[in-house]
Design an enzyme around this catalytic site. Structure first.
Site, PDB file in Angstrom:
ATOM      1  N   GLU A 256       0.819  -1.211   0.000  1.00 10.35           N
ATOM      2  CA  GLU A 256       0.000   0.000   0.000  1.00 10.35           C
ATOM      3  C   GLU A 256       0.852   1.260   0.000  1.00 10.35           C
ATOM      4  OE1 GLU A 256      -4.376  -0.845   1.900  1.00 10.35           O
ATOM      5  OE2 GLU A 256      -3.122   0.577   2.939  1.00 10.35           O
ATOM      6  N   HIS A 277       8.119 -26.528  -1.800  1.00 10.61           N
ATOM      7  CA  HIS A 277       7.427 -27.590  -2.536  1.00 10.61           C
ATOM      8  C   HIS A 277       6.233 -27.042  -3.305  1.00 10.61           C
ATOM      9  CE1 HIS A 277       9.846 -30.732  -0.535  1.00 10.61           C
ATOM     10  NE2 HIS A 277       9.972 -29.758   0.353  1.00 10.61           N
ATOM     11  N   LYS A 391     -13.711   0.417  -3.921  1.00  9.37           N
ATOM     12  CA  LYS A 391     -14.753   0.861  -2.987  1.00  9.37           C
ATOM     13  C   LYS A 391     -15.831   1.643  -3.739  1.00  9.37           C
ATOM     14  CE  LYS A 391     -12.010   1.534   1.185  1.00  9.37           C
ATOM     15  NZ  LYS A 391     -11.443   2.558   2.026  1.00  9.37           N
TER      16      LYS A 391
HETATM   17  O1  PA5 Z   1      -2.945   1.198   5.910  1.00 11.65           O
HETATM   18  C1  PA5 Z   1      -4.045   1.673   5.732  1.00 11.65           C
HETATM   19  O2  PA5 Z   1      -4.281   2.869   5.863  1.00 11.65           O
HETATM   20  C2  PA5 Z   1      -5.212   0.768   5.381  1.00 11.65           C
HETATM   21  O3  PA5 Z   1      -4.793  -0.535   5.154  1.00 11.65           O
HETATM   22  C3  PA5 Z   1      -6.228   0.761   6.502  1.00 11.65           C
HETATM   23  O4  PA5 Z   1      -5.641   0.283   7.676  1.00 11.65           O
HETATM   24  C4  PA5 Z   1      -7.427  -0.102   6.130  1.00 11.65           C
HETATM   25  O5  PA5 Z   1      -7.954   0.314   4.912  1.00 11.65           O
HETATM   26  C5  PA5 Z   1      -8.498   0.011   7.201  1.00 11.65           C
HETATM   27  O6  PA5 Z   1      -8.911   1.334   7.356  1.00 11.65           O
HETATM   28  P1  PA5 Z   1      -9.691   1.792   8.627  1.00 11.65           P
HETATM   29  O7  PA5 Z   1      -8.852   1.564   9.815  1.00 11.65           O
HETATM   30  O8  PA5 Z   1      -9.957   3.236   8.395  1.00 11.65           O
HETATM   31  O9  PA5 Z   1     -10.965   0.991   8.696  1.00 11.65           O
END
Ligand code: PA5
Length: 401
Positions: A256, A277, A391
């Site tokens: 990310e 494996h 989303k």
């Molecule tokens: O690293 C990030 O920002 C994302 O992976 C969030 O942790 C994830 O989308 C969850 O978001 P939230 O904590 O707002 O529900």
């Protein structure tokens, strides 16, 4: 100017380990003591950065068969996770499994509006309210969210749930050392203060300006050099199955943070020797666009040895008396050699031994390396604009249902 401000407000994780107050630590411990008394099962609701770090650390320090042990042996509630998928089967199975058990939940969402945890929370909140009544349920619901924003924050205030704060300047995937990770760790009887101490030490060590003396900067630089040489997949490998979720945490942190503007090193993971494996063939012989980052535990002593048997039907007596961890180590050495000879560069990260202090250091090491590496790559390692695409489409489809 706006861009600079946006980046700066994400630096809260840098000095997080020593910023946490004694009051916060105390409250985490008190709540986890209460949860341990209240619940046979503790359900942690969250997705992405809101659960991966906690699960990674809990898996490392728990018995492999922890959830199958009796409460007496385990000495803390069974810890389950929800809100990290949209599977009806998963939620149905969970509700059936916990129906006759005493339950407490911790819903974690920084934005307070992510659909997966929101759905799981609605179902589990209702489950608790039917079982314990509105006020009884309220005593078993723990919320971790933003200090003032988001629907979850409002729900927590309206219902007077015990609430922990995710600092505004700490992004989800950098939040494992906030109550996001610390409360579930504490419920699992993990010495989270040692984790924080290790991370504090790492903050100091990896603040060294000279790259020659800073392993964290070196790692960030090596991955980018390898990327420039055409290696665009990094495979994290560990020889301990209990590190499988740590690899997932690593994948999310780097995936990310770096995958944007058509750039990024694709983070993958293997659990060895298991995956020798399955993925072993691909790593050894497939397209030469990968490098490997191996977590090597230098002192791994489980003290289980291969027994000698007199008939030696399986022909393994030549290894009789040898520790299994030693055999695993030879597999590691042999594999690194084979992969390097197969033109897969290997970066080895040596972890002296698995303890809380060292895991705290390792977490901080990767967080800082990820931020530095993102900057070398030329991306903002703290946003995740790409996550919105699915989303938006999903919401449009749901609104038109
Ligand atoms: O690293 C990030 O920002 C994302 O992976 C969030 O942790 C994830 O989308 C969850 O978001 P939230 O904590 O707002 O529900």
């Amino acid at each position: 100017m706006t861009k600079q401000v946006q980046v700066e407000i994400c630096y809260g994780w840098v000095d997080l380990p020593n910023k946490i107050t004694d009051e916060e630590i105390d409250r985490i411990k008190k709540c986890s003591d209460r949860i341990k008394k209240q619940a046979d099962v503790f359900v942690v609701i969250g997705i992405g950065g809101s659960y991966l770090g906690a699960k990674a650390v809990i898996d490392i320090f728990s018995s492999t068969f922890s959830n199958m042990q009796s409460l007496n042996d385990r000495k803390h509630p069974e810890i389950l996770f929800a809100g990290n998928n949209l599977s009806g089967k998963y939620l149905r199975d969970l509700i059936e499994y916990i129906r006759d058990k005493d339950v407490a939940i911790n819903v974690i969402s920084k934005s307070g509006k992510t659909l997966e945890p929101a759905i799981a929370f609605r179902i589990l909140k209702l489950f608790l309210e039917e079982k314990y009544g509105i006020s009884g349920a309220a005593e078993r619901i723990y919320v971790t969210t933003d200090k003032e924003d988001g629907i979850l924050n409002k729900i927590a205030k309206d219902n007077e749930y015990e609430t922990f704060v995710i600092p505004k300047d700490v992004g989800g995937r950098y939040s494992v050392l906030t109550p996001v990770g610390l409360l579930p760790m504490s419920v699992a009887n993990i010495d989270f203060e040692e984790i924080l101490d290790g991370a504090t030490f790492a903050e100091y060590v990896y603040n060294e300006k000279s790259i020659e003396k800073n392993d964290c900067y070196k790692y960030a630089a090596y991955r980018n050099i390898l990327n420039k040489k055409g290696k665009d997949i990094e495979i994290m490998a560990s020889y301990e199955p209990s590190f499988a979720m740590f690899t997932e945490w690593f994948k999310q942190l780097f995936g990310e943070s770096e995958g944007k503007n058509s750039k990024g090193i694709f983070p993958a993971g293997v659990s060895l020797t298991t995956d020798l494996h399955s993925m072993g063939q691909m790593i050894q012989d497939g397209k030469r666009n990968i490098f490997e980052t191996v977590i090597n535990i230098s002192r791994n002593r489980s003290f289980i040895t291969l027994p000698k048997v007199y008939d030696d039907q399986d022909g393994l007596n030549y290894l009789a008396g040898t520790e299994i961890d030693y055999i695993n180590k030879q597999a590691f050495l042999g594999t690194v050699q084979a992969h390097v000879e197969g033109l897969v560069p290997c970066i080895i990260i040596n972890l002296e031994e698995v303890n809380e202090y060292n895991i705290g250091q390792l977490i901080y090491f990767f967080e800082k390396a990820c931020a530095i590496s993102g900057y070398i790559l030329g991306v903002n390692p703290f946003d995740q604009p790409g996550v919105e695409a699915y989303k938006n489409n999903m919401m449009k489809l749901l609104e038109n249902k």
